[in-house]
Scaffold this active site. Structure first.
Site, PDB file in Angstrom:
ATOM      1  N   GLU A   1      -6.976  -2.626   2.436  1.00 25.55           N
ATOM      2  CA  GLU A   1      -6.004  -3.228   1.521  1.00 25.55           C
ATOM      3  C   GLU A   1      -6.745  -4.049   0.468  1.00 25.55           C
ATOM      4  OE1 GLU A   1      -2.682  -3.573   0.737  1.00 25.55           O
ATOM      5  OE2 GLU A   1      -3.209  -5.252  -0.570  1.00 25.55           O
ATOM      6  N   GLN A   2      -6.289  -3.945  -0.779  1.00 18.42           N
ATOM      7  CA  GLN A   2      -6.991  -4.646  -1.862  1.00 18.42           C
ATOM      8  C   GLN A   2      -6.834  -6.175  -1.814  1.00 18.42           C
ATOM      9  OE1 GLN A   2      -5.327  -3.305  -5.582  1.00 18.42           O
ATOM     10  NE2 GLN A   2      -3.316  -4.138  -5.174  1.00 18.42           N
TER      11      GLN A   2
ATOM     12  N   ARG B   1      11.072  -9.317   4.257  1.00 17.06           N
ATOM     13  CA  ARG B   1       9.924  -8.403   4.176  1.00 17.06           C
ATOM     14  C   ARG B   1       8.679  -8.962   4.865  1.00 17.06           C
ATOM     15  NH1 ARG B   1       9.660  -4.504  -0.108  1.00 17.06           N
ATOM     16  NH2 ARG B   1      11.739  -4.202  -0.941  1.00 17.06           N
TER      17      ARG B   1
ATOM     18  N   TYR C   1      22.736  -9.945   1.481  1.00 19.80           N
ATOM     19  CA  TYR C   1      22.796  -9.837   2.948  1.00 19.80           C
ATOM     20  C   TYR C   1      21.905 -10.912   3.559  1.00 19.80           C
ATOM     21  CZ  TYR C   1      18.734  -6.887   1.747  1.00 19.80           C
ATOM     22  OH  TYR C   1      17.562  -6.391   1.214  1.00 19.80           O
TER      23      TYR C   1
ATOM     24  N   ASP D   1       5.558   5.141  -1.462  1.00 20.63           N
ATOM     25  CA  ASP D   1       5.756   5.067  -2.910  1.00 20.63           C
ATOM     26  C   ASP D   1       4.622   5.747  -3.686  1.00 20.63           C
ATOM     27  OD1 ASP D   1       8.055   3.660  -2.463  1.00 20.63           O
ATOM     28  OD2 ASP D   1       7.497   1.907  -3.653  1.00 20.63           O
TER      29      ASP D   1
END
Ligand SMILES: Cc1cc2nc3c(=O)[nH]c(=O)nc-3n(C[C@H](O)[C@H](O)[C@H](O)COP(=O)(O)OP(=O)(O)OC[C@H]3O[C@@H](n4cnc5c(N)ncnc54)[C@H](O)[C@@H]3O)c2cc1C
Length: 405
Positions: free
Chosen positions: A35-36, A109, A215, A293
């Protein structure tokens, strides 16, 4: 070569990446994540996890963490922007679990990422590794990182998001395009809006050129909202990534008092420009492939972008298990063939929802409302094709194969 000796590099550190890494590791592969960023982080507030995604996460042993951090909305309620009248309602929990054996959840998240990361050994997550180049060597793939590290692996999976460097290296340069949609995102402490007496579910408000969804997340302590509006162009200099609440309120001028009250209760608001790409005909080259994505970004108007990335990881692991010691490059193409129709369908449906949600008041909007009132396109039963799908079970090899316990 045995499964355990197949070295796999997964590029990226998002929800899709870590799910794929976990599924591959549990299936017996030697997996490392690159991961960057200097730490694992997720931008933004909440996310919907539909049953097709929670099923996989639970099969990966993450049920306890999800239940601890997430919220189970009782239903969805779609309403008109100005007067709040009901367009459609659909139950979610406990019906989803009864129908599909997995709940519909909403979750912050950062909590979701932490839950998934808790299942994967930290020593195999290499932070501060920004991929800058790769080469397919036939029997292996080589990759280079900005910090000077160079790796040689048997398979490489690019799950590095919509601006994917792996995608560019494999398929060439092609900039994503601005969709004309910008989101205002915020989180509100629940006690601050207690007087609204909000029902324990998700609500979405649709109106001319805009819609807003809210929500609960963080065990119900916070209400997450995302308000989408339309703009001709995105010019970063005109906006700041941190928008003011005043600006968000101006964007939802004239909307129902509940919508405006929720926005006004936020301390701050983030702004997010939505980019998109056309569906790809294929996304694997030699021993490298894409996931999430990086290969199929979508408008979030079906709430399925991360769910599709999670499904990708489960299918990829199952395909590799099914292939055994077979040709890895051919297995990647098999994975891609299995995933393409489903993700393309969702890319198209999600894009079409922009038009459906943002209709100006008039005859087309009235026809849409009438259709929603009778058809109920949000009901878990109507969405059976989407929710009742186990991406961890793949065919054909010989018999259906699953990579998850
Ligand atoms: C407002 C909004 C609401 C949404 N709501 C939902 C929802 O309710 N439900 C749902 O399922 N989906 C939703 N989505 C979609 C979802 O957020 C995405 O589809 C999902 O996060 C994609 O995950 P990913 O792992 O593929 O990519 P990302 O989350 O973008 O992760 C990519 C990672 O790769 C890293 N990276 C990038 N380049 C490099 C490099 N060169 N080298 C190394 N690392 C690199 C990045 O730092 C990042 O950590 C929503 C999206 C938006 C914008």
């Amino acid at each position: 070569m045995t499964l355990a000796s197949l070295r796999i590099a997964v590029i990226g550190g998002g929800i899709g990446v870590l799910t794929a890494a976990l599924a591959l590791r549990q299936a017996g592969f030697d997996v490392d994540v690159y991961e960057q960023a200097p730490e694992l982080t997720e931008v933004g507030g909440g996310i919907n996890m539909a049953p097709n995604a929670t099923r996989i996460l639970r099969q990966l042993g993450l049920a306890e963490g999800l239940d601890r951090e997430g919220v189970r909305p009782v239903g969805t309620h779609q309403r008109r922007w100005q007067d709040g009248s009901t367009l459609q309602r659909a139950p979610l929990n406990p019906l989803c679990e009864e129908l599909y054996g997995a709940p519909h959840m909403t979750i912050h998240r950062a909590d979701l990422l932490a839950v998934i990361a808790s299942g994967f050994p930290a020593q195999h997550i290499h932070l501060g590794h920004r991929l800058v180049g790769l080469a397919d060597r036939g029997e292996c793939t080589e990759a280079w990182f900005e910090n000077g590290v160079h790796i040689t692996v048997d398979l490489l999976v690019g799950a590095d998001g919509i601006h994917s460097a792996v995608r560019t290296a494999l398929l060439g340069e092609e900039a994503p395009r601005f969709t004309g949609c910008v989101a205002y995102r915020g989180l509100v402490p629940t006690e601050r809006i207690a007087e609204l007496g909000l029902e324990g579910g998700s609500q979405s408000w649709v109106g001319p050129g805009a819609h807003l969804v809210h929500y609960f997340v963080s065990r119900g302590r916070l209400l997450n909202f995302v308000g989408w509006t339309e703009h001709d162009r995105w010019n970063r200099e005109d906006w700041t990534d941190r928008a003011t609440v005043t600006r968000a309120l101006a964007a939802f001028e004239g909307w129902h008092p509940q919508v405006r009250r929720i926005i006004a209760a936020a301390d701050t608001c983030f702004i997010w420009a939505l980019f998109d790409r056309e569906p790809l005909p294929n996304w694997s080259v030699g021993r490298a492939t894409l996931l999430g994505d990086a290969c199929h970004p979508m408008h979030p108007f079906m709430g399925q972008g991360a769910a599709m990335a999670i499904e990708d990881g489960a299918t990829l692991a199952a395909c590799l298990v099914a292939a055994g010691t077979g040709d890895p490059a051919e297995t990647l193409r098999h994975y891609e063939r299995l995933r393409l129709p489903r993700v393309t369908r969702l890319q198209e449906m999600s894009r079409a929802n922009k038009t459906r949600f943002h209709m100006r008041d008039g005859s087309a909007q009235q026809a849409r409302d009438a259709e929603w009132a009778t058809a109920g396109d949000r009901s878990p039963d109507t969405l059976r094709w989407l929710y009742d799908f186990n991406a961890a079970v793949v065919e054909p090899m010989s018999a259906p194969t699953t990579a998850l316990g």
